[in-house]
Structure formats: structure tokens, C-alpha cells
Design an enzyme around this catalytic site. Structure first.
Site, PDB file in Angstrom:
ATOM      1  N   ASP A  76      -1.397  -2.291   6.186  1.00 41.48           N
ATOM      2  CA  ASP A  76      -0.676  -2.056   4.955  1.00 41.48           C
ATOM      3  C   ASP A  76       0.309  -0.911   5.213  1.00 41.48           C
ATOM      4  O   ASP A  76       0.302  -0.286   6.286  1.00 41.48           O
ATOM      5  CB  ASP A  76      -1.656  -1.723   3.811  1.00 41.48           C
ATOM      6  CG  ASP A  76      -1.013  -1.970   2.452  1.00 41.48           C
ATOM      7  OD1 ASP A  76      -1.742  -2.245   1.485  1.00 41.48           O
ATOM      8  OD2 ASP A  76       0.243  -1.918   2.365  1.00 41.48           O
TER       9      ASP A  76
HETATM   10  C1  GLC Z   1       2.203  -1.677  -0.433  1.00 36.80           C
HETATM   11  C2  GLC Z   1       1.083  -2.598  -0.823  1.00 36.80           C
HETATM   12  C3  GLC Z   1       1.110  -3.921  -0.113  1.00 36.80           C
HETATM   13  C4  GLC Z   1       2.540  -4.316   0.178  1.00 36.80           C
HETATM   14  C5  GLC Z   1       3.079  -3.320   1.173  1.00 36.80           C
HETATM   15  C6  GLC Z   1       4.567  -3.579   1.485  1.00 36.80           C
HETATM   16  O1  GLC Z   1       1.754  -0.361  -0.355  1.00 36.80           O
HETATM   17  O2  GLC Z   1      -0.243  -2.091  -0.734  1.00 36.80           O
HETATM   18  O3  GLC Z   1       0.453  -4.874  -0.965  1.00 36.80           O
HETATM   19  O4  GLC Z   1       2.591  -5.629   0.724  1.00 36.80           O
HETATM   20  O5  GLC Z   1       2.909  -1.973   0.751  1.00 36.80           O
HETATM   21  O6  GLC Z   1       5.327  -3.340   0.346  1.00 36.80           O
END
Ligand code: GLC
Length: 713
Positions: free
Chosen positions: A278
Site C-alpha cells: 500500500d
Molecule cells: C491509499 C489506500 C489504497 C490506495 C493507495 C493508492 O493509501 O490505502 O487503498 O489504493 O493508497 O492510492
């Protein structure tokens, strides 16, 4: 070079390319970075020299609730041109973005999509989103989010498919098929499809206190039986990527857990796609204090099984040294790169790397998408109460349309919307006036509560549009109280006091507390945050053009004091645990939803009533539309394993079918309960099928009482 030959299979091409890559070039594939549109800076030099794995198109981690410029096709193609023509191996970059419930045409929030209990409709929805992405040069969406959620205080309950493992699994498969389509005989995806990403693996929804990013303590038994099924189904459906979660789960950050990412996901479930972290969750191992620095964070995450690092640069700075020192094996690095290249070949990126500007212009006409969105949006809305005032009578002359959601646009779209791309929605007032040109619509243009009450007195019927902002949902937006925003309950009470028929519409991204407004409402329609066509769909239901059939994918508590409250609770050694100051029964149960007609479910038959291990039973019922208008019912089948070596829920959803019936029409509906439905993860995490008695219930929500049974010998 063989790997450039599209007539070869995906694996032949990966096998030819991998040995040609240097250590730095391999590591470059394990990196995803953000490149500011129009200002690529030194990134382009890196791409020329060693290539790049992926470019994320969202500029900030809270992409769900901020407006941001997303790179245009020309910008995407320019970076791709450098990767394909100036980097000597010509490995394309994969562009990723959070397209959670639509790109320009926005569909209901995923929690609302789950309320359709209609996987076919969901597959079509994600297919439209995929088509829009593909045409605009976006190859990969970080969706579907598959986190099981029992706590409506958690802001991200909006983004998943609710509390139930079985429903979540069915929605996961539908979303992934919609995004990815099917592979052709040579293992390639067809055009107009993109890579999906099952997230956030795993247990993210178990955040303590419903506070996003918080620690989760989930036993392995519960993790496997409640949180894992949607991911297991996603893997079986061929999802190409999985995103590791932020949170500390049982003493290990999910993004640093070899048990979760390699032992369970890759080896036990056989996931052969790649794992992306993430946003910064690799570097955040330092914040979790399991890594002292970026080098340790890189080692822990990569060894655990995170193949690609999102946004931070631990891999870029330290992976080469770790491999050269033998701390990370070349075999492990090759495994990660193989997984990533396989997805890029499968997507056809080597053969069609550029977005087609002409094709992107062809989809200026959104009417076909709008029609599909209007249909699935109406199917998502849940009628929670109706004493007969809905649908609105054809001879109604004066409607008072009041409340904070009468003129909302952006809030209707919900969280996780790329604002600069989203299609501007109609307001509820515009939609109602468009559909009822001959009816006098009274509104309070100044938005003053006293005005609202005054016009309520003059109307034949009052429509009260309440709800919460999209900004109160989504990532990092958890709340302690589930009450509607300040003033709305008071408004409902005051309007009800005027003695006119009152229909309440609620626009929200989670279950909110309805306990105090429910008694004042003659009807209540839960519209979720319904997306671009939400207002039109809600009016279609109010006018009876669509007969609502949505069902709750999550339990609605009487208040946050009941949390966690979910239907698939276990038996307990003594009578059900209670509160002295509140009933334990929620306000509305999982699977509940009304219709403008009525359905009877009768004649339950289970056959055979005794089966050997490995066999299945057929459960059938007769469903009759006993009302005066056509409608749809979601018939639900629940199962209980009467005696098991590990404690099991009192009942679990193991089948559902949404069927349409004309007035007076009856139909037999059948469910197959097989070994997969009867098995569970038992002692030591083993998948077990235990002999013994089973009960089944079929009905139109989780309180189903029509009962049958069978014996597994
Ligand atoms: C965010 C979210 C994730 C998302 C990623 C990219 O913090 O937790 O769900 O896909 O970053 O935006």
C-alpha cells in the site's frame, strides 16, 4: 529478441526476457513511483537507464477525497515512449490508479453495489469502468477492495462489500471478471480490460475502535473463515495483483508478514500474480518499529513477499545491496520480476503500450454508460420502511422537497472519485422536476430549516433528503458517533410534526443511526452515495418506475454501542449476551430490504436428506409474488453446521438469487450446498469437512425461518 514476438506464449516471452536483465533493471520493475504530470524531472533518466515497473497516477495517498489532476494521455504516452524506445529492453510501464467505483461515470459506492446482491450487474459495472480506464491509458485499478467490515465507524466500510464472506467472495469474482475479462487461448487479456487488485490483504477492516490504520487482533481461525474467503475467491478468479495492507495484524504489519503474503497467499492459496504494497507501507515498517531503517524495511517487506513497493524508495535504495550481500536471494528477486512481467505481457502492454487518443475521444458520449449506471444504481437502493406512501401517487399535486441533500452534486458521488474526471451529477431537485413536470415542487432555496418546515405544511407529501458528506467517508475518515450530521434528526422530527406523509431518503457511505428518525418516517429509502445517476435512480424508485429490491450487505446497528454487531455471530455457552440498556437485536439485519410488492417463500425441500462426504444437497423453495406489481426478490439460503470441532456461526449465507416475478407468478428457486459450502478452516487452519447434521434456512433476509436439514455421513 524473442520476447517481443506476440505469437509466443506469455511464459515463453518472460523466460526469454528475464535472463537479459541486469540486477538494476530487475529491481526497477519492483518500483512504483508518482511522476508529476508535465514535470517528470530526473525520473525519465532513470527510465532510460534501467526502466520502471509502474507509475501511480494519484498524487497523494488520500486520493479518495481530494481533487487532483490526473495525467493526460499525451503525458502517459510520452513516458511510455521513453520506456519502450529509449530503455534498451523496451519494457512498458504499467499505469495504476484508484478507480474504485467508476472513472468518469461514477457508480454507487461498493457498499451500495453489494446491496444489489447481483454479481452480473456488478461485473457489467466494473467492465464499464475498465473500458473507460483502458481508453484513457490507465492499465490497472487498485480495486476491488475486499475488506470484510463489522464496524460502521470505520471510514473505509464504504469501499468494500460489507460484512459477509460469501457475498464478499461473489462480488470479488464479479468485479475481477469485469475489470480483467477472460484470458484468450494464448494467455492474453482482451482489449478494454485492465488489471485488477484485490485489497487490502488482510484484516484491515478489523481496525480496533474502527479507527483507520489501527491495530487489528484477529485469530487465525477468524481470519481464515471470515476475512480470507473474498481473497481466496479473487485468487481463484485469477486476480493479477494483491495489495498488502497497512495495519499491524496480530503482531506483524501485514506488509511485512511472510506468513500472510508468502505462506498463506502465494503458497497455500496459489496466488501467481504480484503483491504491491500500500502507499508507503514498506517504509512504514519503520513507524511500526519492526524496522530500524529503510534497509531493514526493504529486507523485511521483500522477503515477506511484497513484490513491488508503492511510492517510497526502500527497494530503489537498498535492494541491490541486499541481493549482492546474499541477504535477499536472486531467486526471490527473479520470482518477483517474473510475476510482474507476466502481468505486463498478459495485459498486452508490450504489444499495445500506448493509449489511443482517437479511441479516448470516441467515448465522449456517456449516454450508454449513464443508462447502465442508472439501472444498477436503482438496484442498489434499499427500501427500509414503507407504510404505503411510496411509490408517490400519480395524482400528487404538491411535493415538498427539503433537506441538505436536495441540491447536492459532489456528495452524491461518494468518496474515492477522481474529481477532475468525474461526470457532474444531477441534483435530486433537478431529477425530480425533470420527471414530474406537472407537479408543483416546493423547496427552501435558502436552505433554512424554518422555511423547510413551513413548506412542509403546504404540501401533499414531504420528501426529506438527509445524509452525510462524502468527506466523512473513506480513508482516514472514521467517526465515533454514527448519528446523522447535526440538526438532521431535529429537522426530521419537526417536519414529521406537520402531520404530512413523510418519505425520508438517506445518502450515506456507511450505516448511520436511524433509530430516532425511523418512527417519524412513513417511508425510508437508503440510497447510499449513489454516484452520477443517483438522483435519477432515486426518483425512478420514488415514482414507482423501478420497484426497489436492494438488500443490506451490512447490519444496521441501533447505535454505536452495539458495535460490533453482525448476523453471523456464533452460538455462546449461555443465552445470548445482552445489554441492560438496549436490545441486542440491530435496527435492521443483514440481507433486509423491502419491495413495493410482497413475496412468499414456501415449500422448502432438501434432497437428498443424507449424503456421503463429497456429495451435495439441493435446497429448493417456491417463491410467489403475492402483491399487485412486478418486482424482484433476493432469495437467500443460510446454513448451520450443527456440531463442529471448532465453534461456527449460528448461520452463514451460502447462496442467494435475485429473481423477477410478475404479480401472482410463482417459481421454484434452487440452491446447491456442496463440500465447499459445508467446509471451513478448522484446527490448525486446515480446510475440513466434518460429518454430522446441517440445518438450512431460506428467506428474504438473515432472519429466514423456513427450515430444512440434512445429514452428512
Ligand atoms: C491509499 C489506500 C489504497 C490506495 C493507495 C493508492 O493509501 O490505502 O487503498 O489504493 O493508497 O492510492
Amino acid at each position: 529478441m524473442k520476447y517481443k514476438n506476440p505469437s509466443l506464449s506469455v511464459q515463453e516471452r518472460v523466460n526469454d526476457l528475464l535472463p537479459r536483465m541486469t540486477l538494476e533493471e530487475k529491481i526497477a520493475q519492483c518500483i512504483q513511483i508518482y511522476i508529476p504530470p508535465d514535470h517528470p524531472g530526473e525520473i525519465v533518466d532513470r527510465i532510460r537507464a534501467v526502466g520502471l515497473g509502474s507509475r501511480i497516477l494519484g498524487a497523494v495517498s488520500l486520493a479518495g477525497n481530494v481533487s487532483q489532476r490526473t495525467a493526460g494521455i499525451e503525458d502517459l504516452n510520452e513516458i511510455q515512449r521513453i520506456a519502450m524506445n529509449e530503455f534498451h529492453l523496451g519494457i512498458p510501464v504499467i499505469h495504476g490508479l484508484d478507480v474504485i467505483h467508476g472513472l468518469r461515470v461514477i457508480f454507487p459506492i461498493p457498499l451500495g453495489l453489494a446491496a444489489t446482491f447481483d454479481p452480473d450487474a456488478i461485473q457489467k459495472t466494473y467492465n464499464i469502468a475498465a473500458e473507460e480506464c483502458f481508453r484513457l491509458g490507465i492499465h490497472w485499478s487498485f480495486a476491488p477492495m475486499l475488506d470484510i467490515a463489522h464496524d460502521p465507524r470505520w471510514g473505509r466500510i464504504v469501499e468494500g462489500f460489507g460484512e459477509d464472506p460469501y457475498l464478499g467472495a461473489k462480488m470479488a469474482v464479479a468485479a475481477i471478471k469485469g475489470f480483467q475479462g477472460e484470458l484468450d487461448e494464448n494467455g492474453y487479456q482482451s482489449q478494454d480490460h485492465i488489471l485488477a487488485c484485490a485489497k487490502h490483504y488482510i484484516g484491515y477492516g478489523g481496525a480496533e475502535g474502527g479507527r483507520d490504520y489501527n491495530t487489528a487482533e484477529i485469530t487465525d481461525h477468524t481470519l481464515r473463515n471470515i476475512y480470507l474467503p473474498p481473497f481466496r475467491a479473487a485468487v481463484q478468479a485469477g486476480v493479477g495483483s494483491v495489495m498488502s495492507a497497512f495495519e499491524d495484524l496480530n503482531g506483524e504489519p501485514a506488509s511485512g508478514s511472510r506468513y500472510l503474503l508468502t505462506d498463506l497467499l502465494k503458497e497455500e492459496l496459489g496466488f501467481n500474480g504480484f503483491v504491491i504494497s500500500d502507499w508507503a507501507s514498506v517504509a512504514e515498517l519503520i513507524h511500526h518499529r519492526v524496522a530500524a531503517n529503510e534497509r531493514e524495511a526493504a529486507q523485511i517487506a521483500f522477503d515477506a513477499g511484497v513484490d513491488m513497493e508503492m511510492v517510497t524508495e526502500c527497494y530503489a535504495h537498498h535492494l541491490a545491496d541486499l541481493v549482492m550481500e546474499g541477504i535477499i536471494s536472486m531467486e526471490r528477486l527473479d520470482d518477483a520480476v517474473r510475476r510482474i512481467l507476466t502481468q505486463k505481457f498478459q495485459l498486452g502492454l508490450f504489444d499495445h503500450p500506448y493509449a489511443d487518443v482517437q479511441k479516448s475521444l470516441e467515448i465522449r458520449d456517456l449516454s450508454a454508460y449513464h443508462a447502465a449506471a442508472r439501472e444498477v444504481t436503482a438496484r442498489s437502493m434499499v427500501l427500509l420502511k414503507n407504510n404505503g406512501i411510496l411509490p408517490l401517487p400519480g395524482d400528487v399535486r404538491r411535493i415538498a422537497l427539503i433537506g441538505p441533500f436536495v441540491n447536492q452534486r459532489r456528495a452524491l458521488l461518494g468518496t474515492w472519485v477522481n474529481d477532475v474526471l468525474a461526470d457532474e451529477p444531477q441534483t435530486l431537485e433537478e431529477a425530480l422536476r425533470a420527471s414530474c413536470p406537472d407537479v408543483e415542487i416546493l423547496t427552501a432555496p435558502n436552505g433554512l430549516m424554518d422555511e423547510m418546515i413551513m413548506i412542509a405544511a403546504e404540501a401533499d407529501i414531504v420528501l426529506l433528503a438527509l445524509g452525510e458528506s462524502n468527506a466523512r467517508n473513506g480513508e482516514y475518515n472514521s467517526i465515533a458517533s454514527l448519528n446523522l450530521p447535526a440538526g438532521q434528526e431535529e429537522l426530521a422530527q419537526a417536519v414529521a410534526g406537520m402531520g404530512k406523509p413523510l418519505a425520508v431518503l438517506v445518502f450515506a457511505g456507511r450505516p448511520v443511526t436511524l433509530t430516532r428518525i425511523l418512527p417519524h418516517a412513513d417511508a425510508l429509502l437508503y440510497a447510499w452515495h449513489p454516484g452520477s445517476m443517483g438522483a435519477a435512480a432515486a426518483v425512478d424508485i420514488l415514482l414507482g418506475k423501478v420497484n426497489p429490491a436492494g438488500k443490506l450487505p451490512v447490519t444496521f446497528p441501533r447505535g454505536e454501542g452495539q458495535i460490533p454487531v453482525h448476523y453471523n455471530h456464533k452460538s455462546t455457552g449461555r443465552d445470548h449476551p445482552r445489554y441492560l440498556d438496549m436490545p441486542v437485536e440491530p435496527l435492521f439485519p443483514f440481507g433486509f430490504g423491502l419491495s413495493y410488492t410482497r413475496f412468499e417463500i414456501t415449500d422448502l425441500v432438501v434432497e437428498p436428506v443424507e449424503i456421503p462426504a463429497g456429495a451435495s444437497v439441493n435446497v429448493s423453495v417456491t417463491v410467489t409474488n403475492t402483491g399487485e406489481c412486478k418486482g424482484e426478490e433476493v432469495v437467500q439460503c443460510y446454513l448451520q453446521d450443527c456440531v463442529s470441532r471448532r465453534t461456527r456461526p449460528e448461520r452463514e449465507l451460502k447462496g442467494f438469487q435475485r429473481i423477477a416475478l410478475q404479480p401472482g407468478e410463482s417459481r421454484r428457486v434452487e440452491f446447491t450446498i456442496g463440500p465447499d459450502e459445508m467446509s471451513y478452516y478448522g484446527a490448525g487452519g486446515s480446510w475440513v469437512l466434518e460429518p454430522g447434521a446441517f440445518k438450512v434456512w431460506v428467506g428474504n433476509d438473515c432472519k429466514a425461518s423456513l427450515e430444512g436439514s440434512f445429514l452428512l455421513k
